[in-house]
Design an enzyme around this catalytic site. Structure first.
Site, PDB file in Angstrom:
ATOM      1  N   GLU A  21       3.620   0.244  -1.728  1.00  0.00           N
ATOM      2  CA  GLU A  21       3.578   1.816  -1.730  1.00  0.00           C
ATOM      3  C   GLU A  21       4.711   2.173  -2.683  1.00  0.00           C
ATOM      4  O   GLU A  21       5.945   1.782  -2.765  1.00  0.00           O
ATOM      5  CB  GLU A  21       3.593   2.299  -0.382  1.00  0.00           C
ATOM      6  N   PRO A  24       5.952   9.109  -6.329  1.00  0.00           N
ATOM      7  CA  PRO A  24       5.873   9.639  -7.634  1.00  0.00           C
ATOM      8  C   PRO A  24       6.986  10.210  -8.294  1.00  0.00           C
ATOM      9  O   PRO A  24       7.613  11.131  -7.471  1.00  0.00           O
ATOM     10  CB  PRO A  24       4.606  10.886  -7.595  1.00  0.00           C
ATOM     11  N   TRP A  53       1.948  11.366  -2.044  1.00  0.00           N
ATOM     12  CA  TRP A  53       1.344  12.791  -2.175  1.00  0.00           C
ATOM     13  C   TRP A  53       2.730  13.405  -2.741  1.00  0.00           C
ATOM     14  O   TRP A  53       2.705  14.601  -3.540  1.00  0.00           O
ATOM     15  CB  TRP A  53       0.695  13.486  -1.300  1.00  0.00           C
ATOM     16  N   HIS A  81      -2.542   8.830  -1.305  1.00  0.00           N
ATOM     17  CA  HIS A  81      -2.075  10.048  -0.149  1.00  0.00           C
ATOM     18  C   HIS A  81      -2.743  11.232  -0.544  1.00  0.00           C
ATOM     19  O   HIS A  81      -2.807  11.571  -1.649  1.00  0.00           O
ATOM     20  CB  HIS A  81      -0.648   9.761   0.035  1.00  0.00           C
ATOM     21  N   PRO A 158       7.421  11.809  14.832  1.00  0.00           N
ATOM     22  CA  PRO A 158       8.759  12.132  15.043  1.00  0.00           C
ATOM     23  C   PRO A 158       8.906  13.473  15.629  1.00  0.00           C
ATOM     24  O   PRO A 158       9.800  13.734  16.483  1.00  0.00           O
ATOM     25  CB  PRO A 158       9.254  12.297  13.833  1.00  0.00           C
ATOM     26  N   LYS A 182      -8.811  10.195  15.187  1.00  0.00           N
ATOM     27  CA  LYS A 182      -8.790   9.968  13.652  1.00  0.00           C
ATOM     28  C   LYS A 182      -9.817   8.908  13.278  1.00  0.00           C
ATOM     29  O   LYS A 182     -10.593   8.898  12.204  1.00  0.00           O
ATOM     30  CB  LYS A 182      -7.697   9.899  13.127  1.00  0.00           C
ATOM     31  N   GLN A 193       4.152   3.768  10.520  1.00  0.00           N
ATOM     32  CA  GLN A 193       5.308   4.374  10.224  1.00  0.00           C
ATOM     33  C   GLN A 193       6.204   3.298  10.282  1.00  0.00           C
ATOM     34  O   GLN A 193       6.021   2.270  10.846  1.00  0.00           O
ATOM     35  CB  GLN A 193       5.694   5.400  11.124  1.00  0.00           C
TER      36      GLN A 193
END
Length: 596
Positions: A21, A24, A53, A81, A158, A182, A193
């Protein structure tokens, strides 16, 4: 291709996999640095890579551009993302349509973090407030086209981590129920995470299975790279850190190298426990750095950087170039430039170059391809240090090529990657002699005769086969050297050549429409594959690019009107570009023709 299909195929084959991963960068220089690192890391064979993102949706346009290039120029299955932060439906539609147009099939659907300056996430007018609604929307608008990943939280999100034990237990199970929603809405797999307690992840997986979540669950592994970065990230995510890790880091927090080394050791121990427990793959949060993520994978035996399998000698593009199996050899050192020039082709050569080829090569206006080393002051300084602060004449230019062949410098205008290909080790001494004699080489390969396809250095195409190559060399030479050289080449019956100058004058003993396969492979139960060729039509396109690089990449390092720039302009204007193939891959000796 959908990432979930690749994951399931790996699981079915019992093959441990990994993924990387990235985030940007905020500057053009940072993006260029990421692309260089990405190019190296993609070569290690990750099942996929993903790009975030950006915090608060702040880098949406950059993410879209990077994701497109990751898929189509760096040739890795890419997941982008997509968050709800500051994204009305119109913006979401645009992002989804753009990545679909670019051939991407994978989205990681997230709610996203609050924008900078806000402590809590707030739903934007005309947008969504959670990942569940985003998953539903993607499925509603795009059906089954996209593979969709979602986030999982082994310690709960979190926002819902609290001190009260009973409330925390309820929050944890509520988060699992929401995760199942989901998945039921159309998500295909889960990436977690960060965490530092393996037992917590394994319990999370067990709990997911107990409520009917059956999709793949990948552990998100965050290597410890710096003390400050680790403290910030674990505080922000409210991560439960074992006391042993905290104590070890406190003792070395002022020693950056010791922290990195500890991070690799700790990450490797954690990953080994995960793999021993049956986890099928590892998702590495790289933070745009290479050393720690790759070091961990090497330590646990998931990655051997010296033996990375290749399906072809060049990297294939996922999804958007179906069936492509043949390319001209001229762009071997500039594969991204070739991909960019052929993006708009309706079909791609498959099986044989002559079966389906398009003469409509695009142009290269992007500085990434034609002005990479002049795109910033830092890059200009590095290029001038490698290629000379001043050039007195062609001898100084030839010295740059000699130093490149020796490995004293690692960059040339005609190469996107640093340093020579490893396979040139067989002909390194001959290349050194050629360059010292004024034949400035930009592309080459040694002859091969039946090398096993599993060979670490030369192999490609899968197990049980054999690969072959004709000796090839491509170089610039001064006009006065050309005719004596051609006389020698014409006297060698196994040699074919093409020579051209910037004006387009051609000298060749190849027929205009002929195609010469210079690499091929023989594999069990398959037709012979010939992935690289020499053809005159493509060479005439390549020569324009090759000659332009003298000025756009190298000449622009020097002041306009300077003697150094004039030296390079004279070479580009009067020298010849020559491509030479020895068609006898068994007994031929290409370099003997040059008197070497």
């Amino acid at each position: 291709m959908k990432i979930v299909d690749k994951i399931n195929a790996n699981i079915q084959e019992g093959k441990t996999f990994f993924s990387f991963e990235y985030f940007p960068p905020r500057t053009e220089e940072g993006v260029e640095n990421l692309f260089e690192r990405l190019d190296r890391m993609v070569a290690y064979g990750p099942t996929f890579c993903d790009i975030t993102w950006g915090a608060g949706g702040s880098t949406a346009d950059v993410t879209l551009g990077i994701a497109t290039k990751m898929q189509n120029l760096f040739c890795v299955e890419t997941m982008m993302h997509l968050t709800c932060t500051n994204m009305p439906v119109e913006a979401l539609d645009n992002a989804l349509n753009e990545v679909r147009k670019a051939g991407l099939q994978n989205i990681l659907a997230l709610r996203g973090d609050p924008p900078k300056g806000q402590e809590e996430f707030k739903q934007i007018e005309g947008g969504f407030g959670n990942a569940l609604d985003l998953v539903k929307y993607i499925r509603e608008k795009h059906g089954d086209y996209f593979g969709i990943g979602v986030a999982g939280y082994p310690e709960a999100h979190p926002d819902f981590i609290v001190d009260d034990e009973q409330q925390m237990k309820k929050n944890y199970w509520d988060s699992l129920a929401y995760l199942k929603e989901k998945i039921d809405a159309g998500a295909d797999f889960i990436i977690t995470q960060l965490f530092y307690r393996v037992e917590r992840f394994l319990q999370f997986v067990e709990d997911c299975r107990s409520i009917g979540i059956t999709c793949p669950i990948l552990p998100g592994v965050m290597p410890i790279m710096t003390y400050g970065g680790f403290k910030r990230m674990t505080t922000f995510c409210k991560t439960d850190v074992p006391q042993a890790i905290t104590d070890a880091l406190e003792a070395i927090k002022d020693n950056d190298e010791a922290v990195k080394a500890f991070g690799i050791q700790q990450g490797a121990e954690m990953c080994k426990q995960l793999l021993d427990a049956g986890v099928p793959g590892l998702h590495m949060y790289t933070l745009n750095l290479e050393r720690s993520a790759v070091g961990i994978l090497e330590t646990v035996g998931v990655l051997d950087t010296s033996r990375v399998p290749r399906s072809l000698p060049w990297r294939q593009v996922p999804s958007t170039r179906p069936g492509e199996s043949v390319r001209p050899i001229f762009w071997s050192n500039r594969p991204k430039a070739y991909l960019h020039r052929t993006l708009d082709w309706d079909s791609f050569p498959s099986g044989r170059w002559g079966n389906s080829r398009s003469p409509a090569y695009g142009t290269l206006s992007d500085y990434q391809f034609m002005r990479r080393h002049a795109s910033s002051d830092k890059r200009r300084d590095a290029a001038r240090a490698a290629w000379g602060a001043e050039l007195a004449g062609p001898d100084d230019v030839a010295d740059v090529f000699v130093r490149y062949c020796k490995g004293e410098i690692t960059m040339l205008p005609w190469a996107e990657l640093e340093g020579l290909h490893s396979e040139t080790s067989l002909i390194k001494e001959q290349l050194l002699a050629l360059n010292a004699a004024g034949y400035l080489t930009i592309n080459s390969q040694p002859a091969l005769n039946g090398v096993p396809s599993s060979d670490a250095q030369f192999g490609w195409g899968g197990p049980g086969g054999y690969v072959y190559q004709k000796a090839y060399v491509e170089f610039f030479c001064a006009a006065e050297k050309l005719q004596p050289l051609l006389d020698k080449l014409d006297g060698a019956p196994s040699i074919t050549y093409i020579a051209v100058n910037a004006r387009g004058d051609v000298r060749s003993n190849m027929k205009e429409d002929s195609v010469n396969a210079v690499t091929w492979g023989v594999f069990p139960g398959r037709e012979i594959e010939q992935p690289t060729v020499v053809d005159l039509v493509s060479f005439m396109v390549w020569k324009d690019e090759a000659f332009e690089l003298w000025g756009s990449e190298w000449g622009t390092l020097y002041e306009e009107g300077s003697s150094s720039r004039q030296v390079l302009a004279d070479i580009a204007g009067s020298w010849w570009l020559v491509s030479v193939v020895d068609n006898d891959h068994v007994k031929g000796n290409l370099f003997e023709v040059f008197g070497l």
